[in-house]
Scaffold this motif. Structure first.
Motif, short mmCIF file in Angstrom:
data_model
loop_
_atom_site.label_atom_id
_atom_site.label_comp_id
_atom_site.label_asym_id
_atom_site.label_seq_id
_atom_site.Cartn_x
_atom_site.Cartn_y
_atom_site.Cartn_z
N VAL A 1 48.86 31.55 23.84
CA VAL A 1 49.42 31.95 22.55
C VAL A 1 48.91 33.34 22.17
O VAL A 1 49.66 34.20 21.70
N ASP A 2 47.61 33.56 22.36
CA ASP A 2 47.04 34.87 22.05
C ASP A 2 47.68 35.96 22.89
O ASP A 2 47.97 37.06 22.40
N GLN A 3 47.93 35.65 24.16
CA GLN A 3 48.57 36.62 25.04
C GLN A 3 50.00 36.91 24.58
O GLN A 3 50.44 38.07 24.56
N ARG A 4 50.73 35.85 24.17
CA ARG A 4 52.11 36.03 23.72
C ARG A 4 52.17 36.87 22.45
O ARG A 4 53.02 37.75 22.32
N LEU A 5 51.25 36.63 21.52
CA LEU A 5 51.22 37.42 20.29
C LEU A 5 50.95 38.90 20.60
O LEU A 5 51.53 39.80 19.98
N GLY A 6 50.06 39.15 21.57
CA GLY A 6 49.80 40.52 21.97
C GLY A 6 51.03 41.19 22.56
O GLY A 6 51.30 42.36 22.31
N GLU A 7 51.79 40.42 23.37
CA GLU A 7 53.01 40.97 23.96
C GLU A 7 54.04 41.30 22.88
O GLU A 7 54.73 42.32 22.95
N ILE A 8 54.14 40.41 21.88
CA ILE A 8 55.10 40.64 20.79
C ILE A 8 54.72 41.90 20.02
O ILE A 8 55.58 42.74 19.71
#
Length: 706
Positions: free
Chosen positions: A343-350
């Motif tokens: 989830v943390d990685q996805r938020l960073g990508e967004i």
């Protein structure tokens, strides 16, 4: 008669069924007896044999007769390994095991045999290991097969084999304990034996022979793979062009070192030219291309005000989708103490994707593009950096007074002609001022002399009135400063004869553009620029709408551009643009200002390096710096080195020490200022020995180190 020498008779060897063997209590290995037994069992299975047999002794029954069983006092790990193979049904329980059977009548104790087997064992020298690995590979075994055989990784095998690239001379020195394994590993970074031997000769005599120092010397003429140039062209393109790369198998090398620097620079130039040609199709008048531009490269140029391009329907849909996804994840995990990694990685990508959408292309007027230019370079991350829309003074359109009728038509035609002529001016060409139009005396409603006299009266009256209104005077000065700082040429027609001159830096110090101060100034400038109106005509009303605190902050920002704390050389007889006396007064006043604002160059991010100081002063200055910061003992560690090595070691010693050269230190608060009286300000110490020092200036103020 000489006594005959007693001949040695070795014990006989026998193959004994494994189920007739038992471990002996006389085996001295008690600690770690099971270490790597699994690996030993796999090695025995792979070889389908023992490299070394067991040492056994017969067991006797109560009557003193051999029982047919044998104890194993020496070879316990091999026994346990075979036992595991028996349990795994990979070796029969009555399978024959080669053994050396000791004579029961021997006076040598079983414990003696067990101890001798372990104590008299000598570990294999690492040099012999890598040579053996090399022989095995030359005879057909792959790195992976060697790794499997010795229960290690292919990377370790590659590391050991890489030691074969080290000069035989250095290998022999290592074999005689003349250097450590870590030092030998450091030399494996390159296959140039002559260079390896040269570096060893230097470091062994100087005492600066740590592995990191060896690696640094071997790679001093290379470029790190993390360099912006290497990132820009990519390592793949560099290697495809035939460029060699040094790799360090023993430590994380961050991609290695590029050896062919001229090739790298050529690839960078070619790629930048291709990018420049593509951007030239947009119609710009000039494009300046460089790997890096110095700080202040766009000073004196007018920056065009572009309009952000509208987003496409697809882009807006993607932004909406990203925002929706972001809001959903935020709501779903708002109560979580810690976000899951995915989830943390996805938020960073967004966030990265939204940031990319935020950088929209700017649209400029075609007429502006025809007279403006572009700077093309590489940013610190190795990405293409394009800065569009700068107009040089010589490319500015001519100032033409509006006229009507047929004369106005002619004036317009002349302006068009001048514009075409000015567009042909090359980068760096001499500035061409537009010719002034001839004016008919009848066009002036009043004589010039009369207007001068009238406006003289108005000037005095306006001075008196402004002095009576301090707040308006403050805003008038602020208005002038903002015009000069944000609207480039707008201040040239100001009614206040106040100059905000931003001095240029005659010498570009290394890292000046990327310094903490430069970035802070740029960030603050851009923030204010976003708050100010695009048209200078609206500036006064905008400033009026700011509160007093905001006005003061903006004034301080604009005034800061006028600071000049630069040293300028002058000859002994004060001939030329500046004198030693005027420079001394300037630096003394700069010291007063620095103390007033609490300037700390260490906190501002400056630290001594080979590039910005240590590599550009004498050895005596280097030693003095280390002596001041770290003491005499540290200075003595490097006083025997050559200058280049001394500078490198001094950089390491001074890192984090907070040491500053004298021109960057704050003067003591007791130092006199020109305002405190006296005909001349005394020279700072770092100017005192300069050949430009006037003969009558002997006193020197003391400078306190922070």
């Amino acid at each position: 008669m000489a006594k005959p020498v007693r001949k040695i008779v070795f014990s006989r060897s026998r193959d004994i069924p494994f189920n007739k063997l038992v471990l002996s209590a006389s085996n001295v290995r008690r600690i770690g007896a099971d270490i790597n037994v699994e690996e030993l069992a796999e090695d025995i299975a792979r070889r389908e044999d023992l490299v070394q047999g067991l040492n056994v002794r017969p067991l006797f029954d109560a009557d003193g007769n051999e029982s047919g069983m044998f104890e194993v006092p020496a070879g316990g790990r091999r026994y346990r390994a075979i036992e595991r193979l028996v349990k795994a049904k990979r070796f029969p329980k009555d399978g024959l095991v080669p053994c050396i059977v000791r004579d029961p009548s021997t006076k040598i104790l079983a414990e003696d045999d067990s101890l001798a087997e372990n104590v008299h064992r000598v570990a294999l020298h690492p040099l012999d290991q890598f040579r053996a690995f090399l022989d095995m590979r030359e005879k057909g075994m792959s790195d992976e097969e060697i790794a499997v055989a010795f229960f290690t990784t292919a990377q370790v095998v590659k590391q050991r084999l890489r030691l074969a690239s080290v000069s035989p001379v250095l290998c022999e020195i290592y074999a005689k304990d003349g250097m450590t394994l870590e030092q030998l590993m450091a030399f494996a970074i390159t296959g140039d034996h002559a260079r390896q031997e040269q570096v060893w000769d230097n470091v062994s005599r100087s005492g600066f022979d740590e592995p990191y120092q060896i690696r640094r010397m071997l790679t001093e003429n290379t470029v790190r793979a993390s360099d912006r140039r290497a990132q820009f062209v990519s390592l793949a393109a560099y290697e495809q062009a035939g460029g060699p790369i040094l790799r360090d198998l023993f430590e994380d090398d961050d991609g290695g070192w590029l050896q062919d620097v001229p090739l790298l620079d050529r690839l960078v130039t070619e790629k930048l030219k291709i990018d420049a040609e593509a951007i030239a199709a947009e119609g710009w008048k000039w494009i300046a291309v460089a790997v890096d531009f110095p700080y202040g490269h766009n000073n004196g140029l007018r920056e065009l005000e572009g309009t952000p391009a509208d987003r496409t329907i697809e882009e807006q849909a993607a932004i909406d989708s990203l925002n929706t996804d972001h809001d959903r994840l935020e709501a779903e995990y708002q109560d979580a103490d810690e976000l899951p990694d995915e989830v943390d990685q996805r938020l960073g990508e967004i966030e990265a994707a939204l940031l990319a959408f935020g950088h929209r292309a700017m649209i400029y007027d075609p007429a502006d593009i025809a007279r403006a230019g572009v700077f093309i370079s590489i940013d610190s991350e190795g990405r293409l950096w394009v800065d569009r829309g700068y107009v040089r003074p010589e490319d500015e359109p001519p100032m033409v007074e509006p006229e009507s009728g047929r004369d106005g038509q002619a004036s317009g035609e002349k302006e068009s002609s001048n514009t075409v002529q000015r567009t042909a001016i090359t980068v760096g060409g001499a500035s061409t001022e537009p010719a002034e139009d001839d004016e008919d005396d009848a066009a002036r409603p009043l004589p010039d002399r009369l207007i001068v006299e009238l406006t003289a009266h108005r000037t005095l009256a306006l001075r008196d009135a402004l002095a009576e209104h301090p707040s308006i005077a403050f805003q008038a000065v602020l208005h002038h400063f903002v015009l000069a700082s944000f609207y480039r040429f707008a201040s040239s027609g100001s009614c206040l004869e106040i100059a905000v001159h931003t001095p240029m830096f005659p010498a570009q110090a290394p890292g000046l553009k990327e310094s903490t101060s430069a970035k802070a100034i740029e960030t603050r400038h851009e923030a204010w620029k976003a708050r100010l109106p695009a048209d200078e005509k609206d500036l006064w009303d905008t400033l009026t709408g700011l509160d007093s605190n905001a006005q003061a902050v903006l004034l301080a920002h604009c005034a800061s551009f006028a600071v000049n704390a630069l040293y300028e050389p002058a000859n002994r007889y004060n001939q030329g643009r500046v004198s030693a006396h005027s420079v001394a007064r300037r630096l003394d006043r700069a010291g007063v200002l620095a103390r007033a604002v609490g300037l700390d160059m260490v906190q501002a991010g400056w630290k001594p390096t080979v590039d910005n100081y240590l590599g550009r002063v004498t050895k005596q200055h280097i030693l003095e710096a280390v002596r001041e910061a770290k003491g005499e003992a540290s200075a003595q560690l490097i006083d025997h080195l050559k200058k280049a090595d001394m500078a490198s070691e001094a950089e390491r010693l001074l890192d984090g020490a907070g040491w500053l050269p004298e021109p960057l230190r704050l003067a003591e608060t007791g130092a006199s200022t020109p305002e405190q009286g006296g005909d001349a300000a005394p020279l700072p110490e770092f100017l005192a020995d300069d050949e430009d020092k006037p003969d009558n200036e002997d006193e020197q103020p003391s400078i306190a180190a922070e």
